[in-house]
Design a protein around this motif. Structure first.
Motif, PDB file in Angstrom:
ATOM      1  N   ALA A  85      -0.931   6.741  -7.824  1.00 18.50           N
ATOM      2  CA  ALA A  85      -1.944   7.320  -6.936  1.00 18.50           C
ATOM      3  C   ALA A  85      -2.887   6.246  -6.408  1.00 18.50           C
ATOM      4  O   ALA A  85      -3.349   6.325  -5.268  1.00 18.50           O
ATOM      5  CB  ALA A  85      -2.738   8.402  -7.671  1.00 18.50           C
ATOM      6  N   HIS A  86      -3.162   5.232  -7.215  1.00 13.67           N
ATOM      7  CA  HIS A  86      -4.048   4.155  -6.764  1.00 13.67           C
ATOM      8  C   HIS A  86      -3.370   3.312  -5.682  1.00 13.67           C
ATOM      9  O   HIS A  86      -4.033   2.841  -4.756  1.00 13.67           O
ATOM     10  CB  HIS A  86      -4.463   3.277  -7.941  1.00 13.67           C
ATOM     11  N   ALA A  87      -2.079   3.122  -5.788  1.00 16.41           N
ATOM     12  CA  ALA A  87      -1.335   2.329  -4.809  1.00 16.41           C
ATOM     13  C   ALA A  87      -1.045   3.110  -3.533  1.00 16.41           C
ATOM     14  O   ALA A  87      -0.843   2.502  -2.466  1.00 16.41           O
ATOM     15  CB  ALA A  87      -0.022   1.852  -5.419  1.00 16.41           C
ATOM     16  N   ALA A  88      -1.029   4.423  -3.597  1.00 17.18           N
ATOM     17  CA  ALA A  88      -0.584   5.252  -2.476  1.00 17.18           C
ATOM     18  C   ALA A  88      -1.335   5.008  -1.163  1.00 17.18           C
ATOM     19  O   ALA A  88      -0.685   4.858  -0.115  1.00 17.18           O
ATOM     20  CB  ALA A  88      -0.625   6.726  -2.862  1.00 17.18           C
ATOM     21  N   PRO A  89      -2.663   4.970  -1.134  1.00 17.31           N
ATOM     22  CA  PRO A  89      -3.327   4.750   0.162  1.00 17.31           C
ATOM     23  C   PRO A  89      -2.968   3.408   0.803  1.00 17.31           C
ATOM     24  O   PRO A  89      -2.778   3.332   2.018  1.00 17.31           O
ATOM     25  CB  PRO A  89      -4.823   4.808  -0.184  1.00 17.31           C
ATOM     26  N   THR A  90      -2.858   2.364   0.003  1.00 20.93           N
ATOM     27  CA  THR A  90      -2.478   1.056   0.538  1.00 20.93           C
ATOM     28  C   THR A  90      -1.046   1.108   1.061  1.00 20.93           C
ATOM     29  O   THR A  90      -0.752   0.617   2.148  1.00 20.93           O
ATOM     30  CB  THR A  90      -2.629  -0.043  -0.533  1.00 20.93           C
ATOM     31  N   ALA A  91      -0.149   1.699   0.284  1.00 27.06           N
ATOM     32  CA  ALA A  91       1.252   1.807   0.697  1.00 27.06           C
ATOM     33  C   ALA A  91       1.382   2.604   1.992  1.00 27.06           C
ATOM     34  O   ALA A  91       2.103   2.190   2.913  1.00 27.06           O
ATOM     35  CB  ALA A  91       2.069   2.458  -0.412  1.00 27.06           C
ATOM     36  N   GLN A  92       0.681   3.721   2.086  1.00 25.39           N
ATOM     37  CA  GLN A  92       0.737   4.537   3.301  1.00 25.39           C
ATOM     38  C   GLN A  92       0.198   3.776   4.500  1.00 25.39           C
ATOM     39  O   GLN A  92       0.794   3.802   5.575  1.00 25.39           O
ATOM     40  CB  GLN A  92      -0.029   5.835   3.090  1.00 25.39           C
ATOM     41  N   ARG A  93      -0.912   3.118   4.315  1.00 30.76           N
ATOM     42  CA  ARG A  93      -1.541   2.380   5.410  1.00 30.76           C
ATOM     43  C   ARG A  93      -0.627   1.283   5.938  1.00 30.76           C
ATOM     44  O   ARG A  93      -0.600   0.999   7.142  1.00 30.76           O
ATOM     45  CB  ARG A  93      -2.856   1.787   4.935  1.00 30.76           C
ATOM     46  N   LEU A  94       0.125   0.641   5.047  1.00 30.58           N
ATOM     47  CA  LEU A  94       0.970  -0.491   5.431  1.00 30.58           C
ATOM     48  C   LEU A  94       2.438  -0.125   5.637  1.00 30.58           C
ATOM     49  O   LEU A  94       3.234  -0.987   5.995  1.00 30.58           O
ATOM     50  CB  LEU A  94       0.853  -1.585   4.366  1.00 30.58           C
ATOM     51  N   GLY A  95       2.795   1.118   5.384  1.00 32.03           N
ATOM     52  CA  GLY A  95       4.185   1.531   5.542  1.00 32.03           C
ATOM     53  C   GLY A  95       5.110   0.934   4.500  1.00 32.03           C
ATOM     54  O   GLY A  95       6.283   0.683   4.775  1.00 32.03           O
ATOM     55  N   LEU A  96       4.594   0.711   3.293  1.00 35.87           N
ATOM     56  CA  LEU A  96       5.395   0.149   2.204  1.00 35.87           C
ATOM     57  C   LEU A  96       5.733   1.224   1.183  1.00 35.87           C
ATOM     58  O   LEU A  96       4.964   2.159   0.990  1.00 35.87           O
ATOM     59  CB  LEU A  96       4.625  -0.973   1.502  1.00 35.87           C
ATOM     60  N   THR A  97       6.854   1.068   0.522  1.00 31.97           N
ATOM     61  CA  THR A  97       7.227   1.941  -0.583  1.00 31.97           C
ATOM     62  C   THR A  97       7.009   1.162  -1.875  1.00 31.97           C
ATOM     63  O   THR A  97       7.658   0.127  -2.092  1.00 31.97           O
ATOM     64  CB  THR A  97       8.704   2.371  -0.487  1.00 31.97           C
ATOM     65  N   PRO A  98       6.090   1.620  -2.740  1.00 25.59           N
ATOM     66  CA  PRO A  98       5.850   0.887  -3.984  1.00 25.59           C
ATOM     67  C   PRO A  98       7.093   0.830  -4.875  1.00 25.59           C
ATOM     68  O   PRO A  98       7.874   1.782  -4.935  1.00 25.59           O
ATOM     69  CB  PRO A  98       4.745   1.693  -4.669  1.00 25.59           C
ATOM     70  N   VAL A  99       7.246  -0.295  -5.538  1.00 25.11           N
ATOM     71  CA  VAL A  99       8.309  -0.472  -6.525  1.00 25.11           C
ATOM     72  C   VAL A  99       7.713  -0.083  -7.872  1.00 25.11           C
ATOM     73  O   VAL A  99       6.685  -0.615  -8.276  1.00 25.11           O
ATOM     74  CB  VAL A  99       8.801  -1.929  -6.556  1.00 25.11           C
ATOM     75  N   VAL A 100       8.364   0.869  -8.545  1.00 25.81           N
ATOM     76  CA  VAL A 100       7.866   1.378  -9.821  1.00 25.81           C
ATOM     77  C   VAL A 100       8.675   0.751 -10.955  1.00 25.81           C
ATOM     78  O   VAL A 100       9.898   0.890 -10.993  1.00 25.81           O
ATOM     79  CB  VAL A 100       7.949   2.920  -9.873  1.00 25.81           C
TER      80      VAL A 100
END
Length: 168
Positions: free
Chosen positions: A79-94
Motif C-alpha cells: 500500500a505504501h508503494a502503490a501511489p508511487t507505482a501508479q503515478r509512474l506506471g510501474l508494477t512493484p516487484v514483490v
C-alpha cells in the motif's frame, strides 16, 4: 511540497558531487519503511496517516527517474508503494521480506544510471543497506515511519556508497 523536492535534489547533488570517482554498477537506491499502520493483529494495512505519507513519497519521487519498485508481500508495504507505482506506471516487484539476498541480486542487476525504490520494514532496511555496501549502523525505531534513505553507489576500487537520510 516543492521545498522537499528541492531539499532532496540539493542533498543528492551535494552527495553526488562529493564522489569524485565514477560510480560502480549499482543503482541509486531509495529506501523507506512502510507508513504508519492500522492497529490490527495480523498483516495490517496503512492508517490514514500512513496513506498520506505514501502520497507524499509519490510526490517526492515523481521526477526521480525510478525504474523499479520493490516491496515485501505485506499489505502495508504494498500500500505504501502503490501511489508511487501508479503515478509512474510501474508494477512493484514483490519479494519475501526475509529473502534479502534475492532483493540484493535484483538491485545489483540495475545499472549505475538507474534509480529504484525499496519499501521495507524497520528490521529489513538495515540489512539491505549493509548488503549494498553501507557499513555504518542504521537503526529504525518502531515508531519511526518518516525516513527516506538515498544510497548512492560506491566507486570502483572499494569506495563505500554514501547515504543521505531525509525525513518526509
Amino acid at each position: 511540497m516543492m521545498w522537499r523536492r528541492r531539499l532532496l535534489a540539493l542533498g543528492l547533488a551535494a552527495l553526488l558531487g562529493a564522489t569524485a570517482m565514477p560510480a560502480a554498477a549499482q543503482p541509486l537506491v531509495y529506501l523507506v519503511r512502510h507508513g504508519e499502520r492500522l492497529d490490527l493483529p495480523t498483516d495490517p494495512g496503512l492508517s490514514p496517516v500512513g496513506e498520506a505519507r505514501a502520497q507524499r513519497l509519490a510526490a517526492m519521487l515523481a521526477d526521480a527517474g525510478l525504474r523499479a519498485i520493490y516491496t515485501t508481500p505485506y499489505r502495508r508495504t504494498m500500500a505504501h508503494a502503490a501511489p508511487t507505482a501508479q503515478r509512474l506506471g510501474l508494477t512493484p516487484v514483490v519479494l519475501p521480506a526475509r529473502d534479502t539476498e534475492a532483493l540484493l541480486a535484483r538491485l545489483r542487476a540495475h545499472g549505475s544510471g538507474e534509480a529504484v525504490l525499496v519499501v521495507g520494514h524497520s528490521n529489513t532496511l538495515p540489512a539491505i543497506l549493509r548488503g549494498l555496501g553501507y557499513q555504518a549502523e542504521v537503526t529504525i525505531d518502531e515508531d519511526e515511519f518518516d525516513w527516506l534513505f538515498a544510497l548512492t553507489p560506491g566507486a570502483p576500487g572499494g569506495a563505500a556508497p554514501a547515504l543521505v537520510r531525509l525525513r518526509y
